[in-house]
Structures are given as C-alpha cells and as structure tokens.
Design a protein around this motif. Structure first.
Motif, mmCIF file in Angstrom:
data_model
loop_
_atom_site.group_PDB
_atom_site.id
_atom_site.type_symbol
_atom_site.label_atom_id
_atom_site.label_comp_id
_atom_site.label_asym_id
_atom_site.label_seq_id
_atom_site.Cartn_x
_atom_site.Cartn_y
_atom_site.Cartn_z
ATOM 1 N N ILE A 31 0.838 -1.193 0.049
ATOM 2 C CA ILE A 31 0.045 0.187 0.135
ATOM 3 C C ILE A 31 0.775 1.130 0.063
ATOM 4 C CG2 ILE A 31 -1.657 1.367 1.179
ATOM 5 C CD1 ILE A 31 -2.750 -1.336 2.250
ATOM 6 N N GLY A 32 0.556 2.389 -0.886
ATOM 7 C CA GLY A 32 1.506 3.323 -0.989
ATOM 8 C C GLY A 32 0.458 4.509 -0.765
ATOM 9 N N ARG A 33 1.236 5.799 -0.054
ATOM 10 C CA ARG A 33 0.260 6.879 0.473
ATOM 11 C C ARG A 33 0.769 8.110 -0.019
ATOM 12 N NH1 ARG A 33 0.630 6.550 6.268
ATOM 13 N NH2 ARG A 33 1.060 8.663 6.470
ATOM 14 N N LEU A 34 0.333 8.839 -0.526
ATOM 15 C CA LEU A 34 0.849 10.226 -0.947
ATOM 16 C C LEU A 34 -0.040 11.220 0.012
ATOM 17 C CD1 LEU A 34 2.316 12.288 -2.827
ATOM 18 C CD2 LEU A 34 0.297 12.362 -4.385
ATOM 19 N N GLY A 36 4.633 14.045 1.157
ATOM 20 C CA GLY A 36 5.099 12.786 1.531
ATOM 21 C C GLY A 36 4.695 11.206 1.019
ATOM 22 N N PHE A 37 5.621 10.668 0.986
ATOM 23 C CA PHE A 37 5.391 9.236 0.314
ATOM 24 C C PHE A 37 5.558 8.062 1.486
ATOM 25 C CE2 PHE A 37 7.336 5.498 -1.851
ATOM 26 C CZ PHE A 37 6.392 5.141 -2.760
ATOM 27 N N VAL A 38 4.757 7.283 1.593
ATOM 28 C CA VAL A 38 5.068 6.256 2.541
ATOM 29 C C VAL A 38 4.468 5.016 1.764
ATOM 30 C CG1 VAL A 38 4.064 5.310 4.757
ATOM 31 C CG2 VAL A 38 3.878 7.866 4.471
ATOM 32 N N LEU A 39 5.501 3.917 1.880
ATOM 33 C CA LEU A 39 5.070 2.645 1.290
ATOM 34 C C LEU A 39 5.117 1.540 2.284
ATOM 35 C CD1 LEU A 39 4.701 1.113 -1.343
ATOM 36 C CD2 LEU A 39 7.169 0.558 -1.329
ATOM 37 N N THR A 40 4.166 0.648 2.403
ATOM 38 C CA THR A 40 3.880 -0.286 3.308
ATOM 39 C C THR A 40 4.070 -1.519 2.867
ATOM 40 O OG1 THR A 40 2.790 1.062 5.091
ATOM 41 C CG2 THR A 40 2.731 -1.131 5.462
ATOM 42 N N LEU A 48 8.549 2.491 4.311
ATOM 43 C CA LEU A 48 9.416 3.487 3.849
ATOM 44 C C LEU A 48 8.772 4.679 3.775
ATOM 45 C CD1 LEU A 48 10.714 1.615 0.714
ATOM 46 C CD2 LEU A 48 11.585 1.580 3.010
ATOM 47 N N ARG A 49 9.274 5.727 4.539
ATOM 48 C CA ARG A 49 8.969 7.018 4.621
ATOM 49 C C ARG A 49 9.875 7.985 3.892
ATOM 50 N NH1 ARG A 49 4.616 7.787 8.112
ATOM 51 N NH2 ARG A 49 4.453 5.724 9.198
ATOM 52 N N MET A 50 9.353 8.746 2.851
ATOM 53 C CA MET A 50 10.140 9.753 2.269
ATOM 54 C C MET A 50 9.599 10.794 2.023
ATOM 55 S SD MET A 50 11.513 7.101 -0.803
ATOM 56 C CE MET A 50 12.572 5.726 -0.479
ATOM 57 N N PRO A 51 10.215 12.142 1.986
ATOM 58 C CA PRO A 51 9.719 13.493 1.973
ATOM 59 C C PRO A 51 8.786 13.666 0.743
ATOM 60 C CG PRO A 51 11.887 13.669 1.740
ATOM 61 C CD PRO A 51 11.666 12.185 1.824
ATOM 62 N N GLU A 65 15.820 5.285 -6.691
ATOM 63 C CA GLU A 65 15.987 5.417 -5.177
ATOM 64 C C GLU A 65 15.033 4.616 -4.390
ATOM 65 O OE1 GLU A 65 14.906 9.231 -2.203
ATOM 66 O OE2 GLU A 65 14.591 9.562 -4.244
ATOM 67 N N LEU A 66 13.905 4.391 -4.818
ATOM 68 C CA LEU A 66 12.943 3.313 -4.458
ATOM 69 C C LEU A 66 13.417 1.959 -4.117
ATOM 70 C CD1 LEU A 66 10.315 2.945 -2.968
ATOM 71 C CD2 LEU A 66 9.045 2.656 -5.266
ATOM 72 N N ALA A 67 14.039 1.505 -5.340
ATOM 73 C CA ALA A 67 14.564 0.202 -5.326
ATOM 74 C C ALA A 67 15.795 -0.071 -4.293
ATOM 75 C CB ALA A 67 15.055 -0.387 -6.935
ATOM 76 N N ALA A 68 16.588 1.100 -4.258
ATOM 77 C CA ALA A 68 17.524 1.075 -3.560
ATOM 78 C C ALA A 68 16.934 1.125 -1.875
ATOM 79 C CB ALA A 68 18.528 2.267 -3.631
ATOM 80 N N ALA A 69 15.928 1.755 -1.549
ATOM 81 C CA ALA A 69 15.471 1.985 -0.223
ATOM 82 C C ALA A 69 15.012 0.637 0.161
ATOM 83 C CB ALA A 69 14.388 3.124 -0.040
ATOM 84 N N LEU A 70 14.035 0.132 -0.938
ATOM 85 C CA LEU A 70 13.765 -1.465 -0.489
ATOM 86 C C LEU A 70 14.749 -2.486 -0.358
ATOM 87 C CD1 LEU A 70 10.876 -1.864 -3.042
ATOM 88 C CD2 LEU A 70 10.449 -1.984 -0.597
ATOM 89 N N ALA A 71 15.788 -2.347 -1.148
ATOM 90 C CA ALA A 71 16.818 -3.466 -0.630
ATOM 91 C C ALA A 71 17.684 -3.163 0.697
ATOM 92 C CB ALA A 71 17.863 -3.048 -1.818
ATOM 93 N N ASP A 72 17.832 -1.765 0.829
ATOM 94 C CA ASP A 72 18.040 -1.353 2.260
ATOM 95 C C ASP A 72 17.277 -2.097 3.453
ATOM 96 O OD1 ASP A 72 20.470 -0.468 1.360
ATOM 97 O OD2 ASP A 72 19.871 1.732 1.976
#
Ligand SMILES: Cc1cc2nc3c(=O)[nH]c(=O)nc-3n(C[C@H](O)[C@H](O)[C@H](O)COP(=O)(O)OP(=O)(O)OC[C@H]3O[C@@H](n4cnc5c(N)ncnc54)[C@H](O)[C@@H]3O)c2cc1C
Length: 279
Positions: free
Chosen positions: A196-199, A204-208, A219-222, A229-236
């Motif tokens: 689920i993604g949220r704008l 702000g962007f939130v992915l659960t 993941l929470r991003m401004p 960037e998203l792929a790297a954040a998921l891998a992290d």
C-alpha cells in the motif's frame, strides 16, 4: 476441534482478570481452528465496545470490530468524502480469504494479534499509521504503532495478558491518496504480496510492504522518489531473511513482485503528485 486444555470460559474484557495460561477470545476463528493450549478463554465478544468511532482527528476501530462491520463502514461514514483512504478498507477486507462464517465473526484485533504476514487488517492499519491501544493486567496502558506491534510471523510485541483495545487511524493518513497492489499465487489464495502506497497532503510518500515479508516494513520519504531511489530503499530496508517463505510464495518471487508492485505504486502516486502540482 476439541480444546482439551480449556477448563473455563469467562466473558470479560477486564485485563485484571487475566491469569497466566489464559487466552483472549475474540472471533475464535484461530483459537477454534488452529487450536490452543490455553486454560481459560477470556471472551471479548460481550465487551460492548463501539465497533467504529469517527472523530475529526480520525477513526477508532475497536479490537472487537468484525471484518464484516469494517467492510460496511465506508458506505455509512460521514467523512467518506474527506477520507479517500477509506477506499482501502474494502480492498483489504477482500484480501481476507475467508468463508462467510469467518468474515462475520473474525475481528480486526484477532487478525492483528494472530500476526500472520498475510493479515489484511495488519496491512490496512499499518499502512494508515494505525496506533494500537494496549491494556495490561496491572492497569498500565500504552500505545504502539501497528507496524511495530507485529514483529514477525505469528509474533507480536504484546506482553503476557496484554489486551489490544483499539486501533486509531489518524485523519491525516485517512485524507491521503493511496495505491493498493496485491498478488496471490492462486485466484482465491492467501496474499503473497500486499503493498500500500500513500501520498500525503504535504507531498510525503509512505510505502507499506506486507504479506511478502514476515512483519510490516515501511518506507517514508519526503516526496515520491525516483525508481532507482525506491529500489535501493527497499533493498536497504528488507534483509534477505525477512522475506516470508511458505506455500503461498517463495522468498525470491515475493522479492521480485514487491519490486514490481512498488514501482507501479510509485508511478501511480508520482502521476497524482504531478497532477496535484498542476491544479
Ligand atoms: C478458513 C480460514 C481462512 C483464513 N484466512 C485468513 C487470511 O486470509 N488471512 C489471515 O490473516 N488470517 C486468516 N485466517 C486466520 C484467522 O481467521 C484470522 O487471522 C482472524 O482475523 C482472527 O481473528 P479472530 O477474531 O477470529 O481471532 P481469535 O481466534 O479469537 O484470536 C486469535 C488470537 O489473537 C488473540 N487475540 C484476539 N483478540 C485479541 C485482543 N483484542 N487482544 C489481545 N489478543 C487477542 C487470541 O488470544 C488468539 O491468540 C483464516 C482462518 C481460517 C479458519
């Protein structure tokens, strides 16, 4: 199922009544199908808690609210127009692969406390920044985000005897634009991947990520990120041993599909953000 350890059934929602060896009983769809070693069942069904309470600051969902009651809520909500994220309610209830009987008795609280990776009430409430109110047998109360309450496959941060009273969803998350993606290996199968993604109103962007992983990952991003960037954040954020592994999907499949669905959500919400900026 014979529950041959159970010696007493006690209708109560009073945490002070809990003793070691007791189990809280809500809809009973886990306790009466998977079994239990509990001695006494403390039955919450007569608690009398209002299932859903709308306030300007958000929506409070009682732990005893059934999936059927929650499913019916968006049609009667006075704030449906202000809370577009209520669209997720039906998507998540429908992710519950359950018979008529289970749908009508199983509860939001029971689903979260069971802590299955594919628990759709965990997906919904974690994605909307739900905060759980917990009542302890010694009278203490505490609040914890649902995303932190579920800590693993069948594991929670509940202390012995702690009772989940309610989950509160803040108005800010309910007012957000959302995007939902779910995959299962079979048409009526249990969720293998549920994102689920949220704008948010502030961009702000939130992915659960749920179902694909043993516990919710957020993941929470401004702002809505770029693809890389998203792929790297998921891998992290998701270590290799966090991918869930059972008959509903292999870890590699869950990882690949999470990447694909996360990118779809990113693109959908990036387009919505661009549209909002033009308006
Ligand atoms: C055929 C079938 C299909 C199913 N499909 C799914 C599915 O698709 N996804 C899924 O996630 N689950 C599924 N389940 C599992 C189960 O039905 C759900 O997780 C359900 O939501 C559990 O809720 P309940 O109210 O029946 O919980 P119960 O059986 O009453 O309780 C479950 C557990 O939570 C504890 N508990 C309950 N309420 C509280 C509370 N308020 N505070 C503290 N602890 C509490 C109980 O002590 C127990 O350990 C399925 C089960 C069956 C039999």
């Amino acid at each position: 199922m014979d529950l041959n350890t159970v010696t007493a059934h006690l209708p109560t929602a009073d945490p002070a009544a809990w003793q070691p060896g007791d189990a809280w009983l809500a809809g009973g769809t886990v306790l009466f199908s998977y079994g239990t070693t509990a001695r006494r069942l403390l039955d919450l069904t007569g608690a009398g808690w209002q299932a859903l309470t709308e306030r300007p600051e958000g929506l409070e969902i009682a732990a005893t609210c059934t999936v059927a009651e929650l499913f019916a809520f968006p049609d009667r909500s006075a704030r449906a127009g202000q809370w577009p994220a209520l669209d997720l309610v039906r998507r998540c209830c429908e992710s519950f692969v359950a018979s008529f009987k289970i749908w009508n008795v199983s509860t939001v609280g029971g689903n979260i406390c069971t802590a299955l990776p594919a628990g759709p009430m965990t997906s919904l409430t974690a994605a909307l920044d739900g905060v759980a109110l917990l009542l302890a047998p010694d009278g203490d109360t505490r609040r914890i985000p649902v995303a932190e309450l579920v800590t693993g496959d069948g594991k929670t941060a509940l202390q012995p005897g702690e009772l989940l009273r309610s989950v509160s969803l803040p108005a800010a998350a309910l007012g957000a634009r959302t995007a939902f993606r779910r995959l299962s290996l079979t048409t009526l199968g249990r969720s293998g991947v549920l994102l689920i993604g949220r704008l948010d109103a502030d961009g702000g962007f939130v992915l659960t990520v749920t179902a694909a992983v043993k516990r919710p990952v957020q993941l929470r991003m401004p702002a809505v990120p770029g693809s890389a960037e998203l792929a790297a954040a998921l891998a992290d954020a998701i270590a290799p041993d966090l991918w869930h592994d059972d008959v509903h999907g292999l870890p590699d499949w869950r990882r690949d599909m999470t990447g694909r669905l996360a990118e779809e959500i990113r693109a959908e919400l990036a387009a919505a953000a661009a549209e909002g900026a033009r308006a």
